[in-house]
Design a protein around this motif. Structure first.
Motif, PDB file in Angstrom:
ATOM      1  N   ALA A 106       0.857  -1.181   0.000  1.00 21.12           N
ATOM      2  CA  ALA A 106       0.000   0.000   0.000  1.00 21.12           C
ATOM      3  C   ALA A 106       0.895   1.234   0.000  1.00 21.12           C
ATOM      4  N   ALA A 107       0.498   2.236  -0.755  1.00 20.36           N
ATOM      5  CA  ALA A 107       1.262   3.479  -0.847  1.00 20.36           C
ATOM      6  C   ALA A 107       0.294   4.652  -0.878  1.00 20.36           C
ATOM      7  N   ASP A 108       0.832   5.836  -0.606  1.00 16.66           N
ATOM      8  CA  ASP A 108      -0.014   7.028  -0.552  1.00 16.66           C
ATOM      9  C   ASP A 108      -0.335   7.610  -1.918  1.00 16.66           C
ATOM     10  N   SER A 109       0.391   7.196  -2.955  1.00 13.42           N
ATOM     11  CA  SER A 109       0.149   7.730  -4.292  1.00 13.42           C
ATOM     12  C   SER A 109       0.646   6.715  -5.323  1.00 13.42           C
ATOM     13  N   THR A 110       0.249   6.927  -6.564  1.00  7.96           N
ATOM     14  CA  THR A 110       0.732   6.040  -7.615  1.00  7.96           C
ATOM     15  C   THR A 110       2.234   6.219  -7.818  1.00  7.96           C
ATOM     16  N   GLU A 111       2.736   7.435  -7.612  1.00  9.41           N
ATOM     17  CA  GLU A 111       4.177   7.671  -7.731  1.00  9.41           C
ATOM     18  C   GLU A 111       4.937   6.864  -6.680  1.00  9.41           C
ATOM     19  N   MET A 112       4.427   6.866  -5.433  1.00  5.77           N
ATOM     20  CA  MET A 112       5.084   6.114  -4.375  1.00  5.77           C
ATOM     21  C   MET A 112       4.974   4.619  -4.652  1.00  5.77           C
ATOM     22  N   LEU A 113       3.818   4.183  -5.150  1.00  7.94           N
ATOM     23  CA  LEU A 113       3.640   2.781  -5.498  1.00  7.94           C
ATOM     24  C   LEU A 113       4.662   2.366  -6.558  1.00  7.94           C
ATOM     25  N   ASP A 114       4.860   3.200  -7.549  1.00  8.62           N
ATOM     26  CA  ASP A 114       5.833   2.922  -8.600  1.00  8.62           C
ATOM     27  C   ASP A 114       7.238   2.789  -8.015  1.00  8.62           C
ATOM     28  N   GLU A 115       7.577   3.652  -7.068  1.00  7.46           N
ATOM     29  CA  GLU A 115       8.896   3.602  -6.441  1.00  7.46           C
ATOM     30  C   GLU A 115       9.060   2.321  -5.622  1.00  7.46           C
ATOM     31  N   VAL A 116       8.011   1.922  -4.911  1.00  4.00           N
ATOM     32  CA  VAL A 116       8.065   0.681  -4.119  1.00  4.00           C
ATOM     33  C   VAL A 116       8.236  -0.524  -5.043  1.00  4.00           C
ATOM     34  N   LEU A 117       7.498  -0.540  -6.141  1.00  4.65           N
ATOM     35  CA  LEU A 117       7.622  -1.642  -7.102  1.00  4.65           C
ATOM     36  C   LEU A 117       9.039  -1.704  -7.677  1.00  4.65           C
ATOM     37  N   ASP A 118       9.639  -0.542  -7.927  1.00  4.52           N
ATOM     38  CA  ASP A 118      11.032  -0.514  -8.403  1.00  4.52           C
ATOM     39  C   ASP A 118      11.971  -1.095  -7.350  1.00  4.52           C
ATOM     40  N   ARG A 119      11.783  -0.717  -6.076  1.00  8.21           N
ATOM     41  CA  ARG A 119      12.642  -1.237  -5.009  1.00  8.21           C
ATOM     42  C   ARG A 119      12.490  -2.742  -4.864  1.00  8.21           C
ATOM     43  N   ILE A 120      11.251  -3.234  -4.988  1.00 10.03           N
ATOM     44  CA  ILE A 120      11.022  -4.678  -4.906  1.00 10.03           C
ATOM     45  C   ILE A 120      11.742  -5.387  -6.046  1.00 10.03           C
ATOM     46  N   GLY A 121      11.620  -4.858  -7.244  1.00 15.63           N
ATOM     47  CA  GLY A 121      12.257  -5.468  -8.403  1.00 15.63           C
ATOM     48  C   GLY A 121      13.779  -5.505  -8.325  1.00 15.63           C
ATOM     49  N   GLN A 122      14.376  -4.648  -7.494  1.00 13.41           N
ATOM     50  CA  GLN A 122      15.829  -4.597  -7.361  1.00 13.41           C
ATOM     51  C   GLN A 122      16.370  -5.496  -6.251  1.00 13.41           C
ATOM     52  N   VAL A 123      15.500  -6.155  -5.517  1.00 12.25           N
ATOM     53  CA  VAL A 123      15.957  -7.027  -4.425  1.00 12.25           C
ATOM     54  C   VAL A 123      16.697  -8.224  -5.029  1.00 12.25           C
ATOM     55  N   PRO A 124      17.921  -8.483  -4.581  1.00 15.31           N
ATOM     56  CA  PRO A 124      18.671  -9.620  -5.107  1.00 15.31           C
ATOM     57  C   PRO A 124      17.930 -10.942  -4.868  1.00 15.31           C
ATOM     58  N   GLY A 125      17.899 -11.769  -5.902  1.00 12.65           N
ATOM     59  CA  GLY A 125      17.234 -13.060  -5.806  1.00 12.65           C
ATOM     60  C   GLY A 125      15.838 -13.084  -6.403  1.00 12.65           C
ATOM     61  N   ILE A 126      15.248 -11.905  -6.607  1.00 12.55           N
ATOM     62  CA  ILE A 126      13.938 -11.844  -7.259  1.00 12.55           C
ATOM     63  C   ILE A 126      14.167 -11.947  -8.762  1.00 12.55           C
ATOM     64  N   THR A 127      13.523 -12.930  -9.377  1.00 14.60           N
ATOM     65  CA  THR A 127      13.732 -13.185 -10.804  1.00 14.60           C
ATOM     66  C   THR A 127      12.669 -12.540 -11.683  1.00 14.60           C
ATOM     67  N   GLU A 128      11.472 -12.345 -11.138  1.00 11.28           N
ATOM     68  CA  GLU A 128      10.407 -11.698 -11.906  1.00 11.28           C
ATOM     69  C   GLU A 128       9.320 -11.221 -10.965  1.00 11.28           C
ATOM     70  N   THR A 129       8.544 -10.241 -11.428  1.00 11.66           N
ATOM     71  CA  THR A 129       7.393  -9.751 -10.669  1.00 11.66           C
ATOM     72  C   THR A 129       6.224  -9.558 -11.615  1.00 11.66           C
ATOM     73  N   ASP A 130       5.036  -9.650 -11.076  1.00 17.08           N
ATOM     74  CA  ASP A 130       3.810  -9.380 -11.818  1.00 17.08           C
ATOM     75  C   ASP A 130       2.909  -8.612 -10.867  1.00 17.08           C
ATOM     76  N   SER A 131       2.650  -7.354 -11.179  1.00 15.42           N
ATOM     77  CA  SER A 131       1.915  -6.474 -10.272  1.00 15.42           C
ATOM     78  C   SER A 131       0.485  -6.269 -10.730  1.00 15.42           C
TER      79      SER A 131
END
Length: 143
Positions: A106-131
């Motif tokens: 959960a995020a306060d805005s779509t911009e913040m949500l986009d930033e969180v999704l970017d941070r998740i995608g950069q976590v080592p060991g994560i091979t793919e995401t589907d949001s």
């Protein structure tokens, strides 16, 4: 746990700010009895903690998403630790199948949500995401 413990637990689950005095009056027992029961349930792990449940006014303003995560199996513990440190991550579930985890954010805005999704995608060991961004809630049995 007896019937009184179950009643106290249900009342606290509905509203954890209910006073022991009020619970005692509701269940026709002494306040000290309610307090002792709650303390025993805390010590035994039946009650793990208390939390704030956001009201409709606050939760309506939040942008929510569910993220399916593919991960290297050897990296899962580290991924869980990294995601747990992100305050926007509300819940993480492991799964069977092609994707290893389901994460609710959960995020306060779509911009913040986009930033969180970017941070998740950069976590080592994560091979793919589907949001999947949540548009509206038709019902929620958990609330």
């Amino acid at each position: 746990m007896d019937d009184l413990d179950q009643k106290i637990l249900a009342a606290l689950a509905a509203d954890s700010s209910t006073s022991t005095s009020r619970l005692g009056r509701r269940f026709k027992v002494a306040r000290s009895t309610v307090q002792a029961r709650i303390e025993r349930m805390e010590r035994s792990g039946v009650i793990a903690g208390y939390t704030v449940k956001l009201g409709q006014a606050m939760s309506v303003r939040r942008v929510r998403a569910t993220v399916l995560i593919g991960a290297e199996s050897r990296a899962q513990a580290a991924i869980v630790a990294r995601l747990k440190a992100m305050p926007e991550v509300e819940a993480l579930h492991t799964t069977m199948g092609r994707m290893a985890m389901i994460v609710q954010i959960a995020a306060d805005s779509t911009e913040m949500l986009d930033e969180v999704l970017d941070r998740i995608g950069q976590v080592p060991g994560i091979t793919e995401t589907d949001s999947m961004i949540h548009l509206s809630t038709k019902f929620d049995r958990a609330t």
